[in-house]
Write an enzyme that holds these catalytic residues in place. Structure first.
Site, PDB file in Angstrom:
ATOM      1  N   GLY A  53       3.945 -11.119  -0.806  1.00  0.00           N
ATOM      2  CA  GLY A  53       3.022 -11.390   0.302  1.00  0.00           C
ATOM      3  C   GLY A  53       2.027 -12.478  -0.025  1.00  0.00           C
ATOM      4  O   GLY A  53       2.042 -13.052  -1.127  1.00  0.00           O
ATOM      5  N   ILE A  66      -1.347 -12.312  -0.389  1.00  0.00           N
ATOM      6  CA  ILE A  66      -2.313 -11.994  -1.458  1.00  0.00           C
ATOM      7  C   ILE A  66      -1.602 -12.045  -2.809  1.00  0.00           C
ATOM      8  O   ILE A  66      -2.120 -12.605  -3.783  1.00  0.00           O
ATOM      9  CB  ILE A  66      -2.968 -10.613  -1.234  1.00  0.00           C
ATOM     10  CG1 ILE A  66      -3.815 -10.635   0.048  1.00  0.00           C
ATOM     11  CG2 ILE A  66      -3.843 -10.226  -2.430  1.00  0.00           C
ATOM     12  CD1 ILE A  66      -4.449  -9.314   0.422  1.00  0.00           C
ATOM     13  N   ARG A  74      -3.687  -6.574   9.444  1.00  0.00           N
ATOM     14  CA  ARG A  74      -3.941  -6.450  10.883  1.00  0.00           C
ATOM     15  C   ARG A  74      -3.821  -7.811  11.565  1.00  0.00           C
ATOM     16  O   ARG A  74      -3.921  -8.856  10.913  1.00  0.00           O
ATOM     17  CB  ARG A  74      -5.313  -5.832  11.153  1.00  0.00           C
ATOM     18  CG  ARG A  74      -6.481  -6.677  10.710  1.00  0.00           C
ATOM     19  CD  ARG A  74      -7.798  -6.079  11.161  1.00  0.00           C
ATOM     20  NE  ARG A  74      -8.921  -6.600  10.387  1.00  0.00           N
ATOM     21  CZ  ARG A  74     -10.170  -6.627  10.799  1.00  0.00           C
ATOM     22  NH1 ARG A  74     -10.482  -6.137  11.982  1.00  0.00           N
ATOM     23  NH2 ARG A  74     -11.126  -7.114  10.040  1.00  0.00           N
ATOM     24  N   ARG A 113      -9.035  -2.282  11.097  1.00  0.00           N
ATOM     25  CA  ARG A 113      -8.220  -1.945   9.916  1.00  0.00           C
ATOM     26  C   ARG A 113      -7.673  -0.524  10.018  1.00  0.00           C
ATOM     27  O   ARG A 113      -6.560  -0.249   9.575  1.00  0.00           O
ATOM     28  CB  ARG A 113      -9.035  -2.132   8.642  1.00  0.00           C
ATOM     29  CG  ARG A 113      -9.489  -3.583   8.435  1.00  0.00           C
ATOM     30  CD  ARG A 113     -10.255  -3.725   7.143  1.00  0.00           C
ATOM     31  NE  ARG A 113     -10.851  -5.050   6.982  1.00  0.00           N
ATOM     32  CZ  ARG A 113     -12.104  -5.357   7.325  1.00  0.00           C
ATOM     33  NH1 ARG A 113     -12.895  -4.439   7.871  1.00  0.00           N
ATOM     34  NH2 ARG A 113     -12.571  -6.577   7.117  1.00  0.00           N
ATOM     35  N   VAL A 140      -5.766  -2.353  -2.369  1.00  0.00           N
ATOM     36  CA  VAL A 140      -6.225  -3.488  -1.548  1.00  0.00           C
ATOM     37  C   VAL A 140      -5.718  -3.324  -0.114  1.00  0.00           C
ATOM     38  O   VAL A 140      -6.403  -3.665   0.845  1.00  0.00           O
ATOM     39  CB  VAL A 140      -5.715  -4.825  -2.153  1.00  0.00           C
ATOM     40  CG1 VAL A 140      -6.086  -6.003  -1.271  1.00  0.00           C
ATOM     41  CG2 VAL A 140      -6.259  -5.014  -3.563  1.00  0.00           C
ATOM     42  N   ASP A 176     -16.148  -7.753   0.212  1.00  0.00           N
ATOM     43  CA  ASP A 176     -17.348  -7.649   1.052  1.00  0.00           C
ATOM     44  C   ASP A 176     -18.587  -8.003   0.227  1.00  0.00           C
ATOM     45  O   ASP A 176     -19.502  -8.676   0.701  1.00  0.00           O
ATOM     46  CB  ASP A 176     -17.467  -6.222   1.606  1.00  0.00           C
ATOM     47  CG  ASP A 176     -16.173  -5.761   2.250  1.00  0.00           C
ATOM     48  OD1 ASP A 176     -15.746  -6.404   3.211  1.00  0.00           O
ATOM     49  OD2 ASP A 176     -15.572  -4.781   1.771  1.00  0.00           O
ATOM     50  N   HIS A 223     -14.513  -0.119   3.884  1.00  0.00           N
ATOM     51  CA  HIS A 223     -14.115  -1.518   4.103  1.00  0.00           C
ATOM     52  C   HIS A 223     -13.661  -1.628   5.561  1.00  0.00           C
ATOM     53  O   HIS A 223     -12.472  -1.654   5.874  1.00  0.00           O
ATOM     54  CB  HIS A 223     -13.001  -1.913   3.131  1.00  0.00           C
ATOM     55  CG  HIS A 223     -12.486  -3.302   3.363  1.00  0.00           C
ATOM     56  ND1 HIS A 223     -13.276  -4.414   3.244  1.00  0.00           N
ATOM     57  CD2 HIS A 223     -11.259  -3.757   3.727  1.00  0.00           C
ATOM     58  CE1 HIS A 223     -12.561  -5.495   3.519  1.00  0.00           C
ATOM     59  NE2 HIS A 223     -11.327  -5.122   3.825  1.00  0.00           N
TER      60      HIS A 223
HETATM   61  P1  NAD Z   1       1.515  -9.850   3.654  1.00  0.00           P
HETATM   62  O1  NAD Z   1       2.166  -9.349   4.905  1.00  0.00           O
HETATM   63  O2  NAD Z   1       1.465 -11.307   3.401  1.00  0.00           O
HETATM   64  O3  NAD Z   1       2.218  -9.185   2.395  1.00  0.00           O
HETATM   65  C1  NAD Z   1       2.400  -7.820   2.294  1.00  0.00           C
HETATM   66  C2  NAD Z   1       3.616  -7.591   1.421  1.00  0.00           C
HETATM   67  O4  NAD Z   1       3.688  -6.200   1.159  1.00  0.00           O
HETATM   68  C3  NAD Z   1       4.930  -8.004   2.076  1.00  0.00           C
HETATM   69  O5  NAD Z   1       5.635  -8.898   1.228  1.00  0.00           O
HETATM   70  C4  NAD Z   1       5.681  -6.691   2.235  1.00  0.00           C
HETATM   71  O6  NAD Z   1       7.081  -6.822   2.085  1.00  0.00           O
HETATM   72  C5  NAD Z   1       5.066  -5.869   1.121  1.00  0.00           C
HETATM   73  N1  NAD Z   1       5.214  -4.416   1.258  1.00  0.00           N
HETATM   74  C6  NAD Z   1       5.203  -3.672   2.384  1.00  0.00           C
HETATM   75  N2  NAD Z   1       5.436  -2.382   2.102  1.00  0.00           N
HETATM   76  C7  NAD Z   1       5.582  -2.302   0.761  1.00  0.00           C
HETATM   77  C8  NAD Z   1       5.858  -1.241  -0.130  1.00  0.00           C
HETATM   78  N3  NAD Z   1       6.026   0.001   0.293  1.00  0.00           N
HETATM   79  N4  NAD Z   1       5.953  -1.519  -1.443  1.00  0.00           N
HETATM   80  C9  NAD Z   1       5.795  -2.777  -1.900  1.00  0.00           C
HETATM   81  N5  NAD Z   1       5.559  -3.831  -1.097  1.00  0.00           N
HETATM   82  C10 NAD Z   1       5.448  -3.598   0.212  1.00  0.00           C
HETATM   83  O7  NAD Z   1       0.048  -9.193   3.620  1.00  0.00           O
HETATM   84  P2  NAD Z   1      -1.211  -9.655   2.765  1.00  0.00           P
HETATM   85  O8  NAD Z   1      -1.939 -10.688   3.523  1.00  0.00           O
HETATM   86  O9  NAD Z   1      -0.793  -9.920   1.371  1.00  0.00           O
HETATM   87  O10 NAD Z   1      -2.117  -8.331   2.867  1.00  0.00           O
HETATM   88  C11 NAD Z   1      -1.719  -7.139   2.251  1.00  0.00           C
HETATM   89  C12 NAD Z   1      -2.697  -6.027   2.593  1.00  0.00           C
HETATM   90  O11 NAD Z   1      -3.982  -6.283   2.062  1.00  0.00           O
HETATM   91  C13 NAD Z   1      -2.910  -5.823   4.111  1.00  0.00           C
HETATM   92  O12 NAD Z   1      -2.969  -4.423   4.391  1.00  0.00           O
HETATM   93  C14 NAD Z   1      -4.256  -6.450   4.351  1.00  0.00           C
HETATM   94  O13 NAD Z   1      -4.902  -5.942   5.496  1.00  0.00           O
HETATM   95  C15 NAD Z   1      -4.975  -6.043   3.073  1.00  0.00           C
HETATM   96  N6  NAD Z   1      -6.191  -6.779   2.734  1.00  0.00           N
HETATM   97  C16 NAD Z   1      -7.209  -6.052   2.202  1.00  0.00           C
HETATM   98  C17 NAD Z   1      -8.381  -6.677   1.829  1.00  0.00           C
HETATM   99  C18 NAD Z   1      -9.512  -5.881   1.252  1.00  0.00           C
HETATM  100  O14 NAD Z   1     -10.594  -6.432   1.036  1.00  0.00           O
HETATM  101  N7  NAD Z   1      -9.330  -4.599   0.971  1.00  0.00           N
HETATM  102  C19 NAD Z   1      -8.512  -8.055   2.001  1.00  0.00           C
HETATM  103  C20 NAD Z   1      -7.452  -8.774   2.552  1.00  0.00           C
HETATM  104  C21 NAD Z   1      -6.283  -8.113   2.917  1.00  0.00           C
HETATM  105  C1  LMR Z   2     -10.535  -8.714   5.009  1.00  0.00           C
HETATM  106  O1  LMR Z   2     -11.619  -8.129   4.925  1.00  0.00           O
HETATM  107  O2  LMR Z   2     -10.462  -9.955   5.055  1.00  0.00           O
HETATM  108  C2  LMR Z   2      -9.267  -7.920   5.005  1.00  0.00           C
HETATM  109  O3  LMR Z   2      -9.521  -6.548   4.987  1.00  0.00           O
HETATM  110  C3  LMR Z   2      -8.334  -8.305   6.095  1.00  0.00           C
HETATM  111  C4  LMR Z   2      -8.819  -7.793   7.425  1.00  0.00           C
HETATM  112  O4  LMR Z   2      -8.002  -7.167   8.121  1.00  0.00           O
HETATM  113  O5  LMR Z   2      -9.967  -8.008   7.777  1.00  0.00           O
END
Ligand code: NAD
Ligand code: LMR
Length: 332
Positions: free
Chosen positions: A20, A22, A97, A103, A134, A164, A192
Site C-alpha cells: 500500500g 503507507i 477512507r 474513520r 496504523v 496527530d 484518532h
Molecule cells: P492502501 O490502500 O494504499 O494500502 C493498504 C494495503 O493493505 C493494500 O495493499 C491492501 O492489499 C493491504 N491489506 C488489506 N488487508 C490486508 C490484510 N488482511 N493483511 C495484509 N495486508 C492487507 O492504504 P494506505 O493509504 O496504506 O492506508 C492503510 C491504512 O492506514 C488505512 O486504514 C488508513 O486509513 C490508515 N491510516 C492511518 C493513519 C493514522 O494516523 N492512524 C494515517 C494514515 C492512514
Molecule cells: C489521517 O489522519 O491522515 C489518516 O487517519 C487517514 C484519514 O482517514 O484521515
C-alpha cells in the site's frame, strides 16, 4: 577466532499492507535503519493474496537499494508465517477512507482483519513484540488485536496518535513563529478521529510555558479543529489519504518506543488505559507518554481543567461506542 563483539542479532519486523501507499513510504526508511539503529533487519511483508504480487515489486526495489542492514526479506499472506518471531509489527494493511467518510465507518470493512492478526501475534511473535496499529479506526482496531492476543501484555499493543501529535506541533510552531524543534509538551488525547483533543495547555517554547502567547479563540476555533480534521483535509486536497506523513509518524513512534523520549518532553501515544486521568481501564486512548527503558509510561500529575475534562470525556464516550459496535458485530 570469531569476533563476537561485532555480531548484532537481526531484529524481525513484520509490516502488513506492504503493497500500500503507507507501506511504500515506510519500508525504505525502515530498511535504511531509521528505527532500530545498526541492527540487521529481517523484514516480513504481509499482504493479501492480490497485494502480494505488488509487494513482490516493492521487495525487488528494496533489494535494489542494497541497504547494508537488510538481512532477509519474505512476503506472505499467512499471518502466522508473517508474525513468526516478530520483535516489532506495523499493522498498516486495511482500507483507507474516502472523501465524506469518517474513520469509524471503516470498522465494518477493517475490523475483521485484526482478530486473526491478534491471534497470530499471540501464537508466533517474539515475547518482546512491539505492536503499532496504523490501520483505521486505529484505536479500536488495536483493541481488537489486544482482545485476541491472549498472553501478550496489552501494553505492547499500541495505536498511532503520533501523526496527530506531529500535526499539532506543526500548527503551533507556525502560529508561534518558532521552529518545531523549540516546542515541547504537546498532547493529543483520545481517539484518532475528529473528536480527538489536541491539547496546547502545557506547550512550551525552549522549555518556557507558551500557552499565554496563544489566544483562546485561535486555540478553540482554529487549532483544535484543524488538527482533528487534518486527515480529511489531506484527502480533500491530495485526493488520497495521508501516506508519507503517516509512515513518518509510525517510524517516530516505534523509534521512540525502542530508544526512549527526551527526559524533558513527551509524545502522544494511544495505548490501553491503566486508569490514569480517570480513563476507563483497557480503553485504547491517546495519552502524553514517555518511553523509559523500552516501555511506554503515561505522564502523571497534569492538572485537568473542566474544559479539558469535557474534551477527554467525549473521546471516552466515542471509543466506548466504537467498542460496543465491535461487540455487536461479533468481532470479539
Ligand atoms: P492502501 O490502500 O494504499 O494500502 C493498504 C494495503 O493493505 C493494500 O495493499 C491492501 O492489499 C493491504 N491489506 C488489506 N488487508 C490486508 C490484510 N488482511 N493483511 C495484509 N495486508 C492487507 O492504504 P494506505 O493509504 O496504506 O492506508 C492503510 C491504512 O492506514 C488505512 O486504514 C488508513 O486509513 C490508515 N491510516 C492511518 C493513519 C493514522 O494516523 N492512524 C494515517 C494514515 C492512514
Ligand atoms: C489521517 O489522519 O491522515 C489518516 O487517519 C487517514 C484519514 O482517514 O484521515
Amino acid at each position: 577466532m570469531t569476533d563476537n563483539l561485532h555480531v548484532t542479532e537481526p531484529i524481525t519486523v513484520s509490516v502488513t499492507g506492504a503493497a500500500g501507499q503507507i507501506g511504500y513510504s515506510l519500508l525504505f526508511r525502515l530498511a535504511q535503519g531509521e528505527v532500530f539503529g545498526d541492527r540487521p533487519l529481517n523484514l516480513k511483508l504481509i499482504e493479501t493474496e492480490q497485494g502480494a504480487e505488488i509487494a513482490k515489486g516493492v521487495a525487488m526495489e528494496l533489494a535494489d537499494c542494497a541497504f547494508p542492514l537488510l538481512n532477509d526479506m519474505m512476503i506472505t499472506s499467512d499471518p502466522n508465517e508473517g508474525f513468526a518471531g516478530a520483535n516489532a509489527a506495523f499493522l498498516v494493511g486495511s482500507k483507507p477512507r474516502s472523501k465524506g467518510e469518517e474513520r469509524a465507518d471503516l470498522l465494518a470493512a477493517n475490523g475483521k482483519i485484526f482478530a486473526p492478526q491478534g491471534k497470530a501475534i499471540a501464537k508466533e511473535a517474539a515475547d518482546d513484540v512491539r505492536v503499532l496499529v496504523v490501520g483505521n479506526p486505529a484505536n479500536t482496531n488495536a483493541a481488537i488485536v489486544a482482545a485476541h492476543a491472549e498472553g501478550v501484555d496489552p501494553k505492547r499493543i499500541t495505536s498511532l496518535t503520533r501523526l496527530d501529535h506531529n500535526r499539532a506541533l506543526a500548527q503551533l510552531a507556525d502560529k508561534l513563529g518558532e521552529p518545531v524543534k523549540n516546542l515541547s509538551h504537546v498532547t493529543v488525547w483520545g481517539n484518532h478521529s475528529a473528536t480527538q483533543f489536541p491539547d496546547a495547555t502545557e506547550v512550551r517554547v525552549n522549555g518556557e510555558p507558551a500557552r499565554g502567547r496563544l489566544d483562546d479563540a485561535w486555540v478553540e476555533g482554529e487549532f483544535i479543529p484543524r488538527v482533528a480534521k487534518r486527515g480529511a483535509e489531506i484527502i480533500e486536497v491530495r485526493g488520497r489519504s495521508s501516506a508519507a506523513s503517516a509512515a513518518s509518524a509510525a517510524l517516530d513512534h516505534m523509534r521512540d518506543w525502542v530508544h526512549g523520549t527526551p527526559e524533558d518532553d513527551w509524545v502522544s501515544v494511544a495505548l490501553p488505559s491503566d486508569g490514569s486521568y480517570g480513563i476507563p481501564e483497557g480503553l485504547q486512548f491517546g495519552f502524553p507518554c514517555r518511553s523509559v527503558n523500552g516501555e511506554w509510561e503515561i505522564v502523571q500529575g497534569l492538572e485537568i481543567s473542566d474544559d479539558q475534562r469535557a474534551m477527554i470525556d467525549k473521546n471516552v464516550k466515542e471509543l466506548q461506542e466504537e467498542w460496543a459496535a465491535v461487540k455487536e458485530a461479533g468481532l470479539v
